[in-house]
Design a protein around this motif. Structure first.
Motif, mmCIF file in Angstrom:
data_model
loop_
_atom_site.group_PDB
_atom_site.id
_atom_site.type_symbol
_atom_site.label_atom_id
_atom_site.label_comp_id
_atom_site.label_asym_id
_atom_site.label_seq_id
_atom_site.Cartn_x
_atom_site.Cartn_y
_atom_site.Cartn_z
ATOM 1 N N SER A 296 0.695 -1.311 0.310
ATOM 2 C CA SER A 296 0.316 0.261 0.268
ATOM 3 C C SER A 296 0.410 0.829 -0.407
ATOM 4 C CB SER A 296 -0.607 -0.160 1.285
ATOM 5 O OG SER A 296 -0.182 0.506 2.015
ATOM 6 N N SER A 297 -0.235 2.575 -0.557
ATOM 7 C CA SER A 297 0.749 3.555 -0.331
ATOM 8 C C SER A 297 1.096 4.180 1.507
ATOM 9 C CB SER A 297 -0.225 4.566 -1.235
ATOM 10 O OG SER A 297 -0.456 5.311 -0.705
ATOM 11 N N SER A 299 -0.556 7.176 1.882
ATOM 12 C CA SER A 299 -1.687 7.536 2.403
ATOM 13 C C SER A 299 -2.884 7.171 2.386
ATOM 14 C CB SER A 299 -1.725 8.363 1.331
ATOM 15 O OG SER A 299 -2.263 8.096 -0.220
ATOM 16 N N ALA A 300 -2.885 5.203 2.013
ATOM 17 C CA ALA A 300 -4.027 3.838 2.697
ATOM 18 C C ALA A 300 -4.199 3.994 4.094
ATOM 19 C CB ALA A 300 -2.750 2.488 1.952
ATOM 20 N N ASN A 301 -5.726 4.029 4.229
ATOM 21 C CA ASN A 301 -5.535 3.421 5.729
ATOM 22 C C ASN A 301 -6.543 2.660 5.467
ATOM 23 O OD1 ASN A 301 -6.267 6.208 6.215
ATOM 24 N ND2 ASN A 301 -8.150 6.630 4.328
ATOM 25 N N ASN A 302 -6.968 1.795 6.497
ATOM 26 C CA ASN A 302 -7.635 0.612 7.297
ATOM 27 C C ASN A 302 -6.305 -0.432 7.101
ATOM 28 O OD1 ASN A 302 -10.184 1.732 7.143
ATOM 29 N ND2 ASN A 302 -10.365 1.636 5.073
ATOM 30 N N THR A 303 -4.986 -0.290 7.536
ATOM 31 C CA THR A 303 -3.494 -0.943 7.386
ATOM 32 C C THR A 303 -3.153 -0.832 9.112
ATOM 33 O OG1 THR A 303 -2.079 0.349 6.870
ATOM 34 C CG2 THR A 303 -3.990 -1.048 5.221
ATOM 35 N N SER A 304 -2.665 -1.746 9.649
ATOM 36 C CA SER A 304 -1.891 -1.796 11.011
ATOM 37 C C SER A 304 -0.812 -0.903 10.369
ATOM 38 C CB SER A 304 -1.468 -3.443 10.457
ATOM 39 O OG SER A 304 -0.533 -3.828 10.134
ATOM 40 N N MET A 305 -0.489 -0.444 9.812
ATOM 41 C CA MET A 305 0.516 0.533 9.617
ATOM 42 C C MET A 305 0.604 1.792 8.967
ATOM 43 S SD MET A 305 3.454 -1.379 10.471
ATOM 44 C CE MET A 305 4.759 0.352 9.200
ATOM 45 N N SER A 306 -0.692 1.842 9.422
ATOM 46 C CA SER A 306 -1.608 3.235 8.593
ATOM 47 C C SER A 306 -1.526 4.735 9.243
ATOM 48 C CB SER A 306 -2.965 3.186 8.956
ATOM 49 O OG SER A 306 -3.588 2.167 7.434
ATOM 50 N N LYS A 307 -1.631 4.581 10.617
ATOM 51 C CA LYS A 307 -0.972 5.387 11.648
ATOM 52 C C LYS A 307 0.398 5.913 11.678
ATOM 53 C CE LYS A 307 -1.386 7.821 16.619
ATOM 54 N NZ LYS A 307 -2.154 6.370 18.012
ATOM 55 N N ALA A 308 1.178 5.144 11.713
ATOM 56 C CA ALA A 308 2.276 5.288 11.316
ATOM 57 C C ALA A 308 2.723 5.854 9.664
ATOM 58 C CB ALA A 308 3.235 4.120 12.088
ATOM 59 N N ASN A 309 2.070 5.558 8.920
ATOM 60 C CA ASN A 309 3.009 5.588 7.743
ATOM 61 C C ASN A 309 1.424 6.840 7.221
ATOM 62 O OD1 ASN A 309 3.690 3.480 7.299
ATOM 63 N ND2 ASN A 309 1.760 2.851 6.175
ATOM 64 N N ASN A 359 4.389 7.744 -9.680
ATOM 65 C CA ASN A 359 5.015 6.117 -9.486
ATOM 66 C C ASN A 359 6.284 6.766 -8.583
ATOM 67 O OD1 ASN A 359 2.870 4.418 -9.402
ATOM 68 N ND2 ASN A 359 3.725 4.436 -11.979
ATOM 69 N N LYS A 360 7.035 7.390 -9.137
ATOM 70 C CA LYS A 360 8.797 7.798 -8.717
ATOM 71 C C LYS A 360 8.420 8.418 -7.348
ATOM 72 C CE LYS A 360 11.228 5.679 -11.863
ATOM 73 N NZ LYS A 360 12.082 5.650 -12.095
ATOM 74 N N ASP A 361 6.876 9.707 -6.713
ATOM 75 C CA ASP A 361 7.446 9.975 -5.667
ATOM 76 C C ASP A 361 7.066 8.506 -4.901
ATOM 77 O OD1 ASP A 361 6.827 12.472 -4.731
ATOM 78 O OD2 ASP A 361 4.834 11.565 -3.766
ATOM 79 N N ASP A 362 5.495 7.798 -5.248
ATOM 80 C CA ASP A 362 6.022 7.149 -4.297
ATOM 81 C C ASP A 362 6.402 5.951 -4.155
ATOM 82 O OD1 ASP A 362 3.586 7.736 -4.255
ATOM 83 O OD2 ASP A 362 2.149 6.193 -5.764
ATOM 84 N N GLU A 363 7.815 5.866 -4.789
ATOM 85 C CA GLU A 363 8.658 4.694 -4.941
ATOM 86 C C GLU A 363 9.734 5.832 -3.697
ATOM 87 O OE1 GLU A 363 10.617 3.829 -7.824
ATOM 88 O OE2 GLU A 363 8.780 3.072 -9.159
ATOM 89 N N LEU A 364 9.700 7.209 -3.863
ATOM 90 C CA LEU A 364 10.717 7.730 -3.065
ATOM 91 C C LEU A 364 10.971 7.439 -1.905
ATOM 92 C CD1 LEU A 364 13.295 9.446 -2.308
ATOM 93 C CD2 LEU A 364 11.711 11.072 -3.181
#
Length: 488
Positions: A296-297, A299-309, A359-364
Motif C-alpha cells: 500500500s501507499s 496515504s492508505a487507510n485501514n491497515t495496521s501501519m496506517s497511523k504510523a504511515n 510512481n517515482k514520488d511514491d517510490e521515494l
C-alpha cells in the motif's frame, strides 16, 4: 482516426496523442465458416495492370472489426491503402509476390480447416510521432516502411510465443502470419494477422469448459499486448528520442539517491526527533521486526501501519519542504518531463492510471519510510522492564488500590477521583512504548542510514559501468558486421 482519401497524408499538430495502439481481436474458424468467410480472403493477388480491386472501399469504416474485413476481398493489400506494389510481408520477406501470396492463402485456408482462430493486432501511429522519430517526411510523403516492417517482425515473435499458455506453434513453421502498412487514414496503421496452421490438440491451448469448450483459446493477455507495444515503440524510436528519455531517467535516479542520502542525515537530527518518537509510538508493536509500508501507499487507510504511515508521510512533507526543497522540486519536474514523453509515446493517460512522476514520488517516500522503519526495528523498547521491576510496580498498584478501600471515603471526593485518574494514567504510560532518550539512538540511526546510502551508490555505479560496457560492445559488433568479408 478518419479516412483522408489520400495516401501518406497524416494529420500533424495533434498534441498529447502522438502514438496510439489499437486493441487485438480474433475470429474463430467456426464463426467464419458459418458466414462463408475465408481467412485467405484478407489478401489477394496483385494484377500487373490494375492491381487489387478496391471498388467497395467507400463502405469501409474508420476501424472495422476483423469479421467485417473478410467481406472486402483483398482488404489487407488494397491499392487505396498501400503505396507498394507488393505490400504484404512476413518473417521471411518484406515483399510478397504472387507466388508468395498463393502459398500464404493456402496456409491460411489450412489453418481455418483445422479449426484455428485468426488473430489481428493493429497499430495506429500518429503523424507527429512519425516525424519526430524520422519515420515520415510530410513534405515528400516518404515513409520508412522497411524499418516499420522490421519492428513488426520482431513483435510478431513475442505475441506468437508469449501470448498464450504455450507457444502458439508446435514447430518453427506451424504459425502463418503476415502484415501490411495502410496509409489511407489520418494516422498510419499497421496490421498483423496470424494463425496456427496444424490442428490444436494441446489441453493447455483449448477451452476446457463453457460454451466454447474444445475450441482454441483466443484472448491474448493484456500484459503481453502491452509488452509487444513497448517493444514496437522502442525499436522505432530514434536515437535522439531514446537518449532524451534515458537522460531524464538517469537524472531521476541520481537525484533520488542524493535525496535519500541527504534526507537520511536530516531525519537523524534533533529537529525531527519528536516526530520520529511519535511515529515509533504509533507503530503496531505486536509486529515489531516486521514494520514496513508494504504494497500500500503511505496515504492508505485501514491497515495496521496506517497511523504510523500517515505520520511518516507528514514527516517527509516537512523534510521536502525544508531540507530538500530545491532537490524535491527538481525531482518532480523531471518526473513530469517523463510524463510528457509517455503521453507522446502512448497517448493520454486513462482514468485510474498513475503517471511516472506519481510512481517515482511514491517510490521515494516508501524508500525513506521503510529505511526509517528498519532502523526503528532495531531500537530497544524501554517500556520492557525486568521481572523484578514489573513485580514491584504490581505491588505498588495493589497497595494503592487497597488504600482506596479503607473506608476513608476518598472515592467520593474530588481528590480521590484525581488520585484514581492519575493511577490509570500511570498504568497507560507504563504500557506505552517509549522511544529511548538521549543522542545515542539518533546517532545509531544516522550511522546506519549513511552506510545504506553508500552501498546503494556503489551498486548503482557498478550498474551503469556494466551498461556502458554493453553499449560499447554492441557498437563494436555492429561496426564489424557492416565490414565486407574477405575470403582468402
Amino acid at each position: 482516426m478518419a479516412k483522408t482519401g489520400k495516401l501518406a497524408a497524416f494529420a500533424l499538430g495533434e498534441k498529447k496523442t502522438a502514438m496510439v495502439n489499437l486493441p487485438a481481436q480474433f475470429v474463430t474458424a467456426s464463426g467464419a465458416d458459418k458466414k462463408g468467410q475465408q481467412y485467405s480472403n484478407l489478401v489477394d493477388y496483385a494484377d500487373d495492370e490494375k492491381k487489387t480491386s478496391d471498388l467497395n472501399n467507400d463502405s469501409i469504416s474508420e476501424l472495422i472489426e476483423l469479421k467485417e474485413e473478410f467481406k472486402q476481398k483483398g482488404y489487407a493489400n488494397r491499392t487505396s491503402a498501400t503505396t507498394e506494389r507488393e505490400p504484404i510481408f512476413s518473417s521471411d520477406k518484406l515483399h510478397y509476390n504472387n507466388h508468395d501470396i498463393s502459398n500464404l492463402r493456402k496456409r491460411l485456408d489450412k489453418a481455418q480447416e483445422n479449426g484455428n482462430n485468426i488473430h489481428e493486432l493493429a497499430f495506429s501511429l500518429r503523424g507527429d510521432w512519425l516525424v519526430k522519430n524520422n519515420l515520415y517526411d510530410p513534405d515528400t510523403g516518404i515513409i520508412d516502411q522497411d524499418k516499420l516492417k522490421h519492428a513488426q517482425q520482431n513483435i510478431a515473435e513475442t505475441l506468437i510465443n508469449k501470448g498464450f499458455n504455450l507457444p502458439l506453434g508446435e514447430s518453427d513453421n506451424d504459425v502463418v502470419w503476415f502484415g501490411v502498412i495502410h496509409q489511407d487514414t489520418d494516422h498510419l496503421n499497421m496490421h498483423l494477422w496470424f494463425a496456427k496452421e496444424s490442428q490444436e490438440t494441446r489441453p493447455e491451448m483449448l477451452k476446457q469448459k463453457g460454451k466454447y469448450k474444445g475450441q482454441p483459446i483466443g484472448v491474448i493477455p493484456l500484459e503481453t499486448i502491452e509488452l509487444a507495444k513497448r517493444q514496437f515503440r522502442n525499436q522505432l524510436m530514434s536515437t535522439v528520442e531514446h537518449q532524451k528519455r534515458t537522460d531524464v531517467l538517469k537524472r531521476l535516479g541520481t537525484l533520488k539517491k542524493e535525496m535519500v542520502e541527504v534526507g537520511s542525515q536530516s531525519l537523524s537530527s534533533d529537529k525531527y526527533a519528536k516526530q520520529i518518537q511519535n511515529i515509533y509510538q504509533a507503530l503496531p508493536h505486536e509486529q515489531k521486526g516486521r514494520w514496513q509500508v508494504g504494497n500500500s501507499s503511505l496515504s492508505a487507510n485501514n491497515t495496521s501501519m496506517s497511523k504510523a504511515n500517515h505520520l511518516t508521510n507528514n514527516l517527509l512533507d516537512n523534510l521536502f519542504e525544508n531540507d530538500l526543497k530545491n532537490e524535491y522540486e527538481n525531482f518532480q519536474q523531471l518526473g513530469q518531463q517523463f510524463d510528457a514523453f509517455n503521453i507522446e509515446d502512448q497517448g493520454v493517460m486513462h482514468k485510474g492510471q498513475n503517471t511516472l512522476s506519481k510512481n517515482k514520488d511514491d517510490e521515494l517516500r516508501k524508500r525513506l519510510a521503510n529505511q526509517l522503519y528498519r532502523y526503528l526495528n532495531q531500537v530497544e523498547d524501554t517500556s520492557l522492564d525486568t521481572i523484578d521491576q514489573q513485580l514491584e510496580k504490581i505491588k505498588q498498584n495493589m497497595a494503592a488500590n487497597e488504600k482506596l478501600k479503607t473506608g476513608l471515603k476518598e472515592n467520593s471526593n474530588p481528590s480521590s477521583t484525581s488520585s484514581n485518574t492519575q493511577i490509570n494514567k500511570n498504568r497507560e504510560a507504563e504500557q506505552t512504548p517509549h522511544f529511548p532518550k538521549g543522542s545515542r539512538t539518533m546517532s545509531r540511526i544516522s550511522r546506519l542510514w549513511r552506510q545504506d546510502a553508500r552501498a546503494e551508490i556503489n551498486a548503482q555505479r557498478r550498474f551503469w559501468q556494466n551498461q556502458m560496457r554493453k553499449e560499447r560492445d554492441q557498437k563494436i559488433e555492429e561496426y564489424e558486421s557492416k565490414q565486407p568479408r574477405r575470403f582468402y
